[in-house]
Write an enzyme that holds these catalytic residues in place. Structure first.
Site, short mmCIF file in Angstrom:
data_model
loop_
_atom_site.label_atom_id
_atom_site.label_comp_id
_atom_site.label_asym_id
_atom_site.label_seq_id
_atom_site.Cartn_x
_atom_site.Cartn_y
_atom_site.Cartn_z
CG ASP A 53 23.03 5.41 -9.13
OD1 ASP A 53 23.63 4.38 -9.07
OD2 ASP A 53 23.69 6.36 -7.99
CD GLU A 132 -10.78 -9.83 1.60
OE1 GLU A 132 -10.60 -9.81 2.98
OE2 GLU A 132 -11.31 -10.82 1.18
CD GLU A 134 -8.26 -5.43 7.50
OE1 GLU A 134 -9.24 -5.85 7.62
OE2 GLU A 134 -7.36 -5.31 8.28
CD GLU A 189 -11.88 -4.64 8.60
OE1 GLU A 189 -11.90 -5.01 9.87
OE2 GLU A 189 -12.26 -5.36 7.56
CD GLU A 196 -11.52 -5.57 3.98
OE1 GLU A 196 -12.00 -6.11 3.20
OE2 GLU A 196 -11.19 -5.83 5.01
CG HIS A 245 -7.72 -11.14 4.93
ND1 HIS A 245 -8.97 -11.25 5.64
CD2 HIS A 245 -6.68 -10.98 6.00
CE1 HIS A 245 -8.90 -11.27 6.83
NE2 HIS A 245 -7.58 -11.07 7.29
NE ARG A 316 -15.45 -14.52 8.85
CZ ARG A 316 -15.35 -13.97 7.59
NH1 ARG A 316 -14.11 -13.21 7.25
NH2 ARG A 316 -16.16 -13.97 6.90
CD GLU A 333 -10.03 -14.26 3.57
OE1 GLU A 333 -10.27 -13.35 3.54
OE2 GLU A 333 -10.76 -15.17 4.13
NE ARG A 335 -9.10 -14.89 7.91
CZ ARG A 335 -8.92 -14.66 9.23
NH1 ARG A 335 -8.14 -15.06 9.87
NH2 ARG A 335 -9.63 -13.49 9.61
#
Length: 444
Positions: A53, A132, A134, A189, A196, A245, A316, A333, A335
């Site tokens: 359903d 990646e 976490e 982490e 992670e 990420h 970063r 990547e 992030r």
């Protein structure tokens, strides 16, 4: 070419003493749903004849159009390494079909498949993704309910005794490996209680399936250790939140379309156009990649999460980082996504954004190799650096205004997603929170 046939699955079910099969799918918000059937119903399920359903599932259909069919993807067959006294349980991830046999337009898995088809039509044979994710581990109370007590005081890459989640994390990794995952790294982490686990990249559809399987395994094994695992983006104030990420690359046959050895950075024009597309549409797809009110408590300066639309190969703080590996490992990547996102929708909108960059030969702005967190607002403006949306409400408005991202979702998913998120925002906006009472009860 499927790795399993119908006959393979029937044989493996008998050999492994499987008694029950979970036919899994996700609702629009990425919550796993399943219909559990006994072994006797497996032939019917493999024929795509199992009905459910759809009107009872978030973001699917109205009551008058509720009949829908579960069509299993045979490649997703896996037997859970945990069972019960009544025999083992296996699962198949399913696509959702309408009674006339056509794919359901609002099925998140179909939405990703549609984006992948567009990439294929543009000459790309694979869209590979390395996620990646976490998560936090909290202690359970005597009633089995989650508390806010962390199970360790560890930090980045710490190990026992500071990281008392190590045994739980090891069990998670061993379970994942039994289920066919190739785990590349597992570590503590930045924040206490935060972990992670990275697994090997896969084509986008398999990667999205793996993310959901990963979340199920993490929660199941954590509970066996007396812990609650949460993928909530920011469960605690004053520490880093949880991200997911997404490392991405496009392939043409065996060649990585993002690599060009003659370029100073080793990046092809395709990679640069894709990167520019991601940057151009980042504010618009944020409602999908960061879908909760709580997601925006993570996207703030000072906690390693990106909040500015920029890119770099060296630092970063921007939204996009270009990891150092080249050749077949060349990738970008992104992030900003967090693990609360529906992975099918997240990968679909990011791919669509990148493909738009390739189609329109967009050029990325210069890389920002300074720490953006310490730049002034005027400095950021001078460098053309925009902010990501600061609230779910702002993100929804950005989504509505971008035809490319709206098209990636399709009308059905778009309308239901926006409706659900506007309700969520309104519930949050009108609720009186503890912080307000602490600030104002005695002062006014």
């Amino acid at each position: 070419m499927s790795k399993f046939t119908r006959e393979d699955i029937m044989r493996m079910a008998q050999e492994e003493d499987v008694r029950y099969i979970r036919l899994q799918f996700t609702d629009l918000m990425g919550i796993i749903k399943n219909v559990e059937i006994p072994l006797s119903q497996l032939p019917k399920a493999l024929d795509g004849k199992m009905m459910f359903d759809g009107s009872s599932i978030e973001g699917f259909v109205r009551i008058e159009e509720s009949d829908m069919y579960l069509v299993p993807d045979l490649d997703t067959w896996v037997v859970f390494p945990w069972g019960n006294e009544f025999g083992k349980i296996a699962r198949l991830i399913c696509d959702i079909h309408m009674p006339d046999g056509s794919p359901f337009e609002g099925d998140p898995r179909y939405i990703l498949k549609r984006a992948l088809k567009e990439a294929e039509e543009m000459g790309f044979t694979a869209f590979n993704v390395g996620p990646e994710p976490e998560f936090f581990l909290f202690k359970l109370d005597a009633k089995g309910e989650p508390t806010l007590d962390l199970n360790d005081q560890g930090g980045y890459f710490d190990f026992a005794p500071l990281d008392s989640g190590e045994n739980c994390r090891r069990d998670i990794v061993l379970t994942l490996e039994k289920m066919g995952f190739e785990v590349e790294a597992s570590h503590h982490e930045v924040a206490p209680g935060q972990h992670e686990i990275d697994f090997k990249y896969a084509n986008a559809l398999q990667a999205a399936d793996q993310i959901l399987t990963f979340k199920l395994v993490v929660k199941t094994i954590a509970q066996k250790h007396g812990l609650h695992a949460t993928f909530m983006p920011k469960p605690l104030y004053g520490v880093a939140g949880s991200g997911m990420h997404a490392n991405q690359s496009l392939f043409r046959g065996k060649e990585n379309a993002f690599y060009d050895e003659s370029d100073v950075m080793g990046l092809s024009q395709t990679a640069k156009h894709y990167l520019a597309g991601i940057l151009q549409h980042a504010r618009s797809f944020t409602a999908i990649t960061n879908p909760l009110v709580n997601s925006y408590k993570r996207l703030v300066p000072g906690y390693e999460a990106p909040c500015y639309v920029a890119w770099s190969a060296k630092n970063r703080s921007p939204l996009i980082r270009i990891p150092a590996s080249r050749g077949l490992s060349t990738r970008i990547e992104v992030r900003s996504p967090d693990p609360a996102t529906n992975p099918y929708l997240a990968l679909a909108v990011m791919l669509k954004a990148g493909l738009d960059g390739i189609k329109n030969k967009l050029t990325p702005p210069p890389a920002i190799d300074r720490n953006i967190y310490v730049m002034t607002e005027q400095d950021r403006e001078a460098n053309g650096i925009e902010n990501l949306p600061a609230t779910l409400k702002e993100a929804i408005e950005c989504l509505k205004a971008d035809p490319v991202i709206c098209e990636a979702l399709g009308e059905h998913a778009l309308v239901h997603f926006i409706e659900a998120k506007e309700i969520e925002w309104d519930m949050f906006r009108t609720r009186v929170h503890d912080w307000e009472r602490e600030q104002y009860m005695t002062a006014y």
